[in-house]
Enzyme design. Structure first.
Site, PDB file in Angstrom:
ATOM      1  N   CYS A 108      13.437  10.601   7.436  1.00 18.20           N
ATOM      2  CA  CYS A 108      13.189  10.190   8.826  1.00 18.20           C
ATOM      3  C   CYS A 108      14.444  10.327   9.674  1.00 18.20           C
ATOM      4  O   CYS A 108      14.372  10.563  10.870  1.00 18.20           O
ATOM      5  CB  CYS A 108      12.689   8.757   8.859  1.00 18.20           C
ATOM      6  SG  CYS A 108      13.798   7.640   7.992  1.00 18.20           S
ATOM      7  N   GLU A 126       9.083   1.098  11.327  1.00 20.22           N
ATOM      8  CA  GLU A 126      10.089   2.171  11.271  1.00 20.22           C
ATOM      9  C   GLU A 126       9.303   3.475  11.331  1.00 20.22           C
ATOM     10  O   GLU A 126       8.593   3.820  10.385  1.00 20.22           O
ATOM     11  CB  GLU A 126      10.918   2.043   9.992  1.00 20.22           C
ATOM     12  CG  GLU A 126      11.830   0.827  10.074  1.00 20.22           C
ATOM     13  CD  GLU A 126      12.485   0.430   8.762  1.00 20.22           C
ATOM     14  OE1 GLU A 126      12.372   1.177   7.782  1.00 20.22           O
ATOM     15  OE2 GLU A 126      13.110  -0.638   8.731  1.00 20.22           O
ATOM     16  N   LYS A 138       0.888  -1.177   0.000  1.00 16.31           N
ATOM     17  CA  LYS A 138       0.000   0.000   0.000  1.00 16.31           C
ATOM     18  C   LYS A 138       0.916   1.214   0.000  1.00 16.31           C
ATOM     19  O   LYS A 138       1.414   1.635   1.042  1.00 16.31           O
ATOM     20  CB  LYS A 138      -0.883  -0.021   1.258  1.00 16.31           C
ATOM     21  CG  LYS A 138      -2.252   0.618   1.080  1.00 16.31           C
ATOM     22  CD  LYS A 138      -2.221   2.088   0.713  1.00 16.31           C
ATOM     23  CE  LYS A 138      -2.020   2.951   1.939  1.00 16.31           C
ATOM     24  NZ  LYS A 138      -1.816   4.373   1.553  1.00 16.31           N
ATOM     25  N   GLU A 163       8.162  16.149  15.923  1.00 15.68           N
ATOM     26  CA  GLU A 163       8.692  15.924  14.580  1.00 15.68           C
ATOM     27  C   GLU A 163       7.947  16.825  13.585  1.00 15.68           C
ATOM     28  O   GLU A 163       6.727  16.804  13.518  1.00 15.68           O
ATOM     29  CB  GLU A 163       8.502  14.461  14.166  1.00 15.68           C
ATOM     30  CG  GLU A 163       9.083  14.182  12.792  1.00 15.68           C
ATOM     31  CD  GLU A 163       8.823  12.757  12.304  1.00 15.68           C
ATOM     32  OE1 GLU A 163       7.684  12.289  12.405  1.00 15.68           O
ATOM     33  OE2 GLU A 163       9.777  12.129  11.816  1.00 15.68           O
TER      34      GLU A 163
HETATM   35  P1  NAD Z   1       1.940   8.290   7.618  1.00 16.54           P
HETATM   36  O1  NAD Z   1       2.038   7.508   8.867  1.00 16.54           O
HETATM   37  O2  NAD Z   1       0.997   9.422   7.560  1.00 16.54           O
HETATM   38  O3  NAD Z   1       1.551   7.346   6.392  1.00 16.54           O
HETATM   39  C1  NAD Z   1       2.320   6.208   6.057  1.00 16.54           C
HETATM   40  C2  NAD Z   1       1.432   5.208   5.354  1.00 16.54           C
HETATM   41  O4  NAD Z   1       0.470   4.700   6.272  1.00 16.54           O
HETATM   42  C3  NAD Z   1       0.655   5.755   4.174  1.00 16.54           C
HETATM   43  O5  NAD Z   1       0.663   4.798   3.150  1.00 16.54           O
HETATM   44  C4  NAD Z   1      -0.742   5.950   4.755  1.00 16.54           C
HETATM   45  O6  NAD Z   1      -1.771   5.891   3.796  1.00 16.54           O
HETATM   46  C5  NAD Z   1      -0.826   4.760   5.703  1.00 16.54           C
HETATM   47  N1  NAD Z   1      -1.798   4.894   6.798  1.00 16.54           N
HETATM   48  C6  NAD Z   1      -2.167   6.012   7.451  1.00 16.54           C
HETATM   49  N2  NAD Z   1      -3.055   5.719   8.425  1.00 16.54           N
HETATM   50  C7  NAD Z   1      -3.237   4.373   8.388  1.00 16.54           C
HETATM   51  C8  NAD Z   1      -4.046   3.465   9.142  1.00 16.54           C
HETATM   52  N3  NAD Z   1      -4.815   3.872  10.144  1.00 16.54           N
HETATM   53  N4  NAD Z   1      -3.991   2.150   8.834  1.00 16.54           N
HETATM   54  C9  NAD Z   1      -3.200   1.705   7.827  1.00 16.54           C
HETATM   55  N5  NAD Z   1      -2.422   2.520   7.080  1.00 16.54           N
HETATM   56  C10 NAD Z   1      -2.436   3.843   7.359  1.00 16.54           C
HETATM   57  O7  NAD Z   1       3.425   8.756   7.299  1.00 16.54           O
HETATM   58  P2  NAD Z   1       3.909   9.707   6.111  1.00 16.54           P
HETATM   59  O8  NAD Z   1       3.408  11.085   6.386  1.00 16.54           O
HETATM   60  O9  NAD Z   1       3.615   9.059   4.812  1.00 16.54           O
HETATM   61  O10 NAD Z   1       5.498   9.662   6.304  1.00 16.54           O
HETATM   62  C11 NAD Z   1       6.186  10.512   7.172  1.00 16.54           C
HETATM   63  C12 NAD Z   1       6.475   9.799   8.483  1.00 16.54           C
HETATM   64  O11 NAD Z   1       7.184   8.595   8.233  1.00 16.54           O
HETATM   65  C13 NAD Z   1       7.356  10.586   9.425  1.00 16.54           C
HETATM   66  O12 NAD Z   1       6.899  10.438  10.735  1.00 16.54           O
HETATM   67  C14 NAD Z   1       8.713   9.919   9.284  1.00 16.54           C
HETATM   68  O13 NAD Z   1       9.577  10.069  10.373  1.00 16.54           O
HETATM   69  C15 NAD Z   1       8.307   8.501   9.088  1.00 16.54           C
HETATM   70  N6  NAD Z   1       9.375   7.733   8.441  1.00 16.54           N
HETATM   71  C16 NAD Z   1      10.112   6.871   9.192  1.00 16.54           C
HETATM   72  C17 NAD Z   1      11.153   6.159   8.599  1.00 16.54           C
HETATM   73  C18 NAD Z   1      12.004   5.211   9.400  1.00 16.54           C
HETATM   74  O14 NAD Z   1      12.787   4.498   8.806  1.00 16.54           O
HETATM   75  N7  NAD Z   1      11.871   5.180  10.703  1.00 16.54           N
HETATM   76  C19 NAD Z   1      11.414   6.337   7.243  1.00 16.54           C
HETATM   77  C20 NAD Z   1      10.631   7.242   6.513  1.00 16.54           C
HETATM   78  C21 NAD Z   1       9.613   7.931   7.123  1.00 16.54           C
END
Ligand code: NAD
Length: 484
Positions: free
Chosen positions: A286, A252, A176, A388
């Site tokens: 991230c 992550e 997804k 963040e």
């Molecule tokens: P997000 O959590 O908003 O979304 C990530 C994914 O989860 C998307 O595909 C979204 O559609 C899906 N999603 C959202 N709510 C959901 C739910 N209730 N159930 C199932 N799926 C759901 O994150 P984002 O805004 O896309 O990315 C930014 C975030 O990701 C930041 O917090 C960043 O730190 C983190 N990040 C972490 C790493 C790491 O390696 N730790 C790497 C990249 C990004």
């Protein structure tokens, strides 16, 4: 106009519901994305389950290795298509995407394919109570159908970082992608078909999180494990979904990473390193550094040098020669980042540079632009130091002693990464031991060896992936005990 359909069982599947996909450079509509409902998600999970028992499940390791190499070669063959798709979705500079995102997208398949050729297994000979002998040995089996839920900041790189090992260890996947960045996951479906990956091994469902494809997928009882990269709060929601059926998760999550510069550091290298960690990918990494701590004797000089670097970033069209700084991923994210810019001012920050919106040419006026921003003068309790932001901004604070900076760096619920700049070897090792993070870089940032453990401490994640650590999540370990 592009048409981003779901990819299920090797076929393109449309949905009655679509949503727009926009280019953040100018907010123009790139295409329509087909939002998967429960029935499409169910079809994808069923296809993935069936594929486990088809030709894919019967392949030898050598055949799987060969096929995954073909996937990597397929990405490289269509390098320019992947590059254009990633740039249109994210607005990231051509130089960055062509050196990082797409090559790593291909490498993730090769590295994990090669790794499975050397998977270690354990065995223990034992004496039985009746004085005889028995032999125990471990057998690794694929976990099954893996749900891969991805963010938008490094779409292909972070998706293949999960899909590579999942497939290498014999699983099947339902991906997804983020609703903001559907393009490269879709394109990868074409490559899978081109190189002959059996139908159902790689599936893509598009949509949002709650009440959409993300939730439908993670709640689906046919999913055996969920690997997720994204915000900590989303991780909490997914963990609740995973509790149903006691499915394992690999997370992550978010970070609020410290960058620590000691007075004994190589000054120019530290400035260059923090410039990258704060502003690369417009701060949407991230592992990025939003909290910078600089030892007092070099504080003023460091702030001036970082300001100069931030102001010399070349903001603009991702394809223009020399562009180093693109827009944020979307208008929604821009609003969030700008709200923190306003909050920093309200809380009394000194704005060293930026803090607003750059003046863009008319053709890009509607894009998701913000200025690279540096603040000083805030207490450690300020919102922009605690939360963040995921934008191109950092706060720089002075410190005096090692103990003091360790306490400040660790005073956060997050624990993803740290970058430390020092020329004192003993201090480097002490910092590596003291910082509560999953990854600690000394005199470096985002230097990755894919054999190493990657993940976050505290609220920045659950579990580690990379190298043999990926085995733990993507396989089941069975012990076979043979009485001899
Ligand atoms: P997000 O959590 O908003 O979304 C990530 C994914 O989860 C998307 O595909 C979204 O559609 C899906 N999603 C959202 N709510 C959901 C739910 N209730 N159930 C199932 N799926 C759901 O994150 P984002 O805004 O896309 O990315 C930014 C975030 O990701 C930041 O917090 C960043 O730190 C983190 N990040 C972490 C790493 C790491 O390696 N730790 C790497 C990249 C990004």
């Amino acid at each position: 106009m592009k048409d981003f359909q779901n990819f299920i069982n090797g076929e393109w599947v449309s949905s009655p519901r679509t949503f727009e996909n926009r280019n953040p450079v100018d907010n123009s509509v790139i295409g329509l994305v087909h939002e998967a409902g429960r029935s499409e998600v169910d079809a994808a999970v069923r296809a993935a389950r069936a594929a486990l028992h088809g030709p894919w499940g019967k392949m030898t390791v050598a055949q799987r290795v060969e096929l995954l190499h073909a996937v990597a070669d397929g990405i490289n063959r269509r390098f320019d298509d992947f590059l254009a798709a990633e740039i249109a979705d994210t607005g990231k500079p051509h130089g960055l995407a062509s050196h990082l995102d797409i090559p790593r997208g291909a490498a993730n398949f090769k590295v994990f394919a090669d790794m499975i050729k050397n998977v270690p297994t354990e065995s223990f000979a034992m004496t039985t109570p009746d004085g005889g002998n028995a032999l125990n040995y471990g057998v690794r089996t694929p976990r099954g159908v893996i749900a891969v839920v991805c963010p938008w900041n490094l779409p292909l790189l972070l998706m293949t970082w999960k899909v590579g090992p999942a497939l290498a260890f014999g699983n099947t996947v339902v991906v997804k992608p983020s609703e903001e960045t559907p393009a490269t996951a879709t394109l990868l479906g074409e490559v899978m078909n081109e190189v002959g990956v059996p139908p159902g091994v790689y599936n893509v469902v598009h949509g949002f999180g709650p009440d959409s494809a993300g939730a439908f997928l993670t709640e689906h009882p046919g999913v055996n494990g969920i690997t997720f990269t994204g915000e900590t709060r989303t991780g909490e929601a997914i963990m609740k979904a995973a509790a149903n059926g006691v499915r394992p998760v690999s997370f992550e999550l978010g970070g609020k990473n410290p960058g620590i510069v000691f007075a004994d550091a190589d000054f120019d290298k530290a400035v260059a390193g923090i410039t990258r960690s704060a502003f690369d990918n417009s701060g949407q990494v991230c592992l990025g550094t939003e909290r910078v701590y600089v030892q007092r004797p070099i504080f003023e000089r460091f702030v001036a040098a970082l300001k100069e670097r931030a102001e010399s970033l070349k903001i603009g069209d991702p394809y223009a020669q020399g562009t180093t700084f693109g827009p944020l991923v979307s208008q929604v994210h821009r609003e969030k980042v700008l709200s923190y810019y306003a909050k920093a001012r309200e809380e009394g920050a000194t704005v060293v540079t930026g803090g607003g919106v750059p003046d863009m040419p008319a053709s890009m006026k509607d894009g998701a632009w913000v200025q690279p921003t540096i603040w000083t003068g805030l207490p450690e309790t300020a919102s922009v130091i605690r939360e963040e932001i995921f934008g191109p901004c950092c706060h720089i604070a002075p410190f005096d002693t090692e103990e003091e900076v360790i306490a400040m760096a660790n005073a956060t619920p997050y624990g993803l990464a740290a970058t430390v700049w020092t020329s004192d070897v003993s201090r480097a090792h002490r910092m590596g031991a003291a910082l509560e993070v999953g990854v600690c870089w000394i005199n470096a940032w985002f230097l990755r060896d894919l054999r190493t453990a990657f993940g976050g401490a505290k609220q920045s994640g659950i579990g580690r992936e990379g190298g043999v650590h990926s085995l733990e999540f993507y396989t089941e370990l069975r012990n076979v005990c043979v009485k001899l």
